[in-house]
Structure formats: C-alpha cells, structure tokens
Design an enzyme around this catalytic site. Sequence first.
Site, mmCIF file in Angstrom:
data_model
loop_
_atom_site.group_PDB
_atom_site.id
_atom_site.type_symbol
_atom_site.label_atom_id
_atom_site.label_comp_id
_atom_site.label_asym_id
_atom_site.label_seq_id
_atom_site.Cartn_x
_atom_site.Cartn_y
_atom_site.Cartn_z
ATOM 1 N N GLY A 1 -0.311 4.535 -0.254
ATOM 2 C CA GLY A 1 -1.072 5.751 -0.022
ATOM 3 C C GLY A 1 -0.318 6.617 0.971
ATOM 4 N N SER A 2 -1.001 7.522 1.646
ATOM 5 C CA SER A 2 -0.325 8.433 2.571
ATOM 6 C C SER A 2 0.383 7.693 3.699
ATOM 7 C CB SER A 2 -1.326 9.436 3.146
ATOM 8 O OG SER A 2 -2.390 8.769 3.814
ATOM 9 N N SER B 1 -9.449 11.846 7.209
ATOM 10 C CA SER B 1 -9.254 10.970 6.042
ATOM 11 C C SER B 1 -10.569 10.705 5.325
ATOM 12 C CB SER B 1 -8.618 9.648 6.484
ATOM 13 O OG SER B 1 -9.436 8.981 7.427
ATOM 14 N N LYS C 1 -9.199 3.813 19.340
ATOM 15 C CA LYS C 1 -9.121 4.455 18.021
ATOM 16 C C LYS C 1 -10.477 4.442 17.321
ATOM 17 C CE LYS C 1 -6.925 6.520 14.696
ATOM 18 N NZ LYS C 1 -6.035 5.844 13.747
ATOM 19 N N ASN D 1 -14.385 11.267 11.966
ATOM 20 C CA ASN D 1 -14.433 11.024 10.524
ATOM 21 C C ASN D 1 -15.795 11.299 9.893
ATOM 22 O OD1 ASN D 1 -11.805 10.425 9.601
ATOM 23 N ND2 ASN D 1 -11.891 8.408 10.527
ATOM 24 N N GLY E 1 0.831 -1.193 0.000
ATOM 25 C CA GLY E 1 0.000 0.000 0.000
ATOM 26 C C GLY E 1 0.866 1.245 0.000
ATOM 27 N N ALA F 1 -1.156 12.415 7.834
ATOM 28 C CA ALA F 1 -0.379 12.342 6.590
ATOM 29 C C ALA F 1 -1.289 12.629 5.409
ATOM 30 C CB ALA F 1 0.267 10.972 6.439
#
Length: 301
Positions: free
Chosen positions: A9-10, A248, A181, A189, A7, A127
């Site tokens: 991505g960021s 995100s 989390k 989110n 992966g 990120a």
Amino acid sequence: MKIGIIGAGSIGLLFASYLSKTFEVNLYTRTVEQAAEINQYGILIKKGSEQSIAFVNACPVTEWAGLDDFTIIAVKQYQLQSIIESIRFQSIFCENFLFLQNGMGHLKLLENIQAKNLFVGTVEHGALKEGSNVVFHNGVGITNAAVLKGKIEPLRHLSELTPKEFPIFIKKDYREMMVNKLIVNAIINPLTAILGVKNGALIQNQYYYKVLVNLFLEICNILGLENQEMYLEQVLKICKNTANNRSSMLKDIEAGRLTEIEAILGYLLDEAAKQKKHTPQIETLYYLIKGKEQDERGDHL
C-alpha cells in the site's frame, strides 16, 4: 542485507522506494498483477515537483518464505491475522520483524509470534498510493521504532544503514512511543473521517476544535496521562503541519475500505471497560465510523 516488506500500500511502497537505495528489497504484494507491474516499471515516487523510480523485486505474498534478513510488516491492522498465521507456520522464518500498524490493538496479536526479535514502529510520513506502482510522498516525517521483544542490535543496524532522508529513530520505551501516536490517530483520524475535512480544519474551525479538546481529555482519562498540555501541543502541531492532508481513515472511508478503527478507538474502549470508565465521545465516534464503513461498503447486519 535483504529487507522484506509485506504490504504494498502507500506505506509499503514508500518504504520499499527509500530502503532500496541502501538495501536489497523484496516487496510482497497482495496480487500477482501488482507484483508484475512493479517488476516491469519499478516504483514511481512523487515528492513535490520531483519524481524518481526505484526498482525492487516484487512477488505476491503467497510466495513469502521468510528468507529475508529483516521483514517489515506494512499491512493494515485488520489484515494482520493472516500474516501472523503465515509467520507462525513458516518452517524457515526471518528472525527480525518490524510492525508498522496504527493504534495499539495489534499488540495482543504479536504475542503469538515466536520470532527472536520483534519491533514496533510508528510512521509520521504522509503518503498516498496513486496506482499499483505509484506513491505520492506528500508529508516528509520520520519513523520511530522500539523493541517489543528480543535484542536491539538488528534494529540499530537497520537504522544506521537507512538513507538519511528517510530516518528511523530508535526509542527506549515502545509503549510511550505508541501512546504518543495513538493519541494523534484517535483524534485526527475519526474526526476528519466523520466530518469529511482535511486535518487543518480541526484547528481552523473553532467548533471542531472544541470537539477535539473534549475528545482529547476523554482519551487522557483512559490512558492516565499526566503532562496533558505536552500531548495536546503535539496533536495541534501535527494538525498544523499536515493541514492540507486527508487522514488515512478519511481516505479509507471514501474508498469504501475497512478502517483501522478497531485498533485505535476499539483499543481505547477495551481499556475503558477494564477501568469501568464511561467514554461517551469515543463510543459515539466508534459507532459512527463503523456505520460509515457499513454504508460505504454496502455491508448489512
């Protein structure tokens, strides 16, 4: 010690950049083009006014053969199924995997993996991917990790060798770690994605804050949390510390991408159904995000 990161991505770019300081890193990308660009120019990481370049070996994920000593899975939850299939049918495979997905919906998928040691982690860094090989480290945090299955030694070895400025902390209880989390993800989110605001607005706007608290209480009821004040303080602290960040999920909606809503609110709805509990706020947010996905992506029923 060879580290494989699936992966780019960021989060994948961020981990590859920092871990390359102490490990040999192989980064597995979705496309041949991204791998070629990373191999040619390296990964450019921006942090405030500073920037640096990290060089790793990149190749498309179709070439992954499980030969790394430790593999970190940094794809979105909805991209996991194909990765897990590759792991299951790989004749030579890595024994150590660390999964870094949001939410908890993916835990059921991991039951199908026969590897010796499975670890799960939560990432508290901010990120933003700005190009195929560029990542902006816009929020310095930590990574927490815990054993899902197997022995802790490989994870401890990884933690000990990770650069000090990019620490991995080992937690005893994976569920408690992930619940912490999950609460943050389930509140910040979807609310920021629907409202189209930065994280800080949830505590700066008194009306948004009331919605935040009501949603929090509904989540606590599903998860059976006792020390609710402690969990709420954690959410408020993260809203404050990441006040200028865009979540995100908000960025996914704006970019017309799928979100991780299934692994976050979808998981909570499944838990509520098992307990026969009514969750109107979570259900409403879930459908609103799914509707946003459909609008932005142009999908049709």
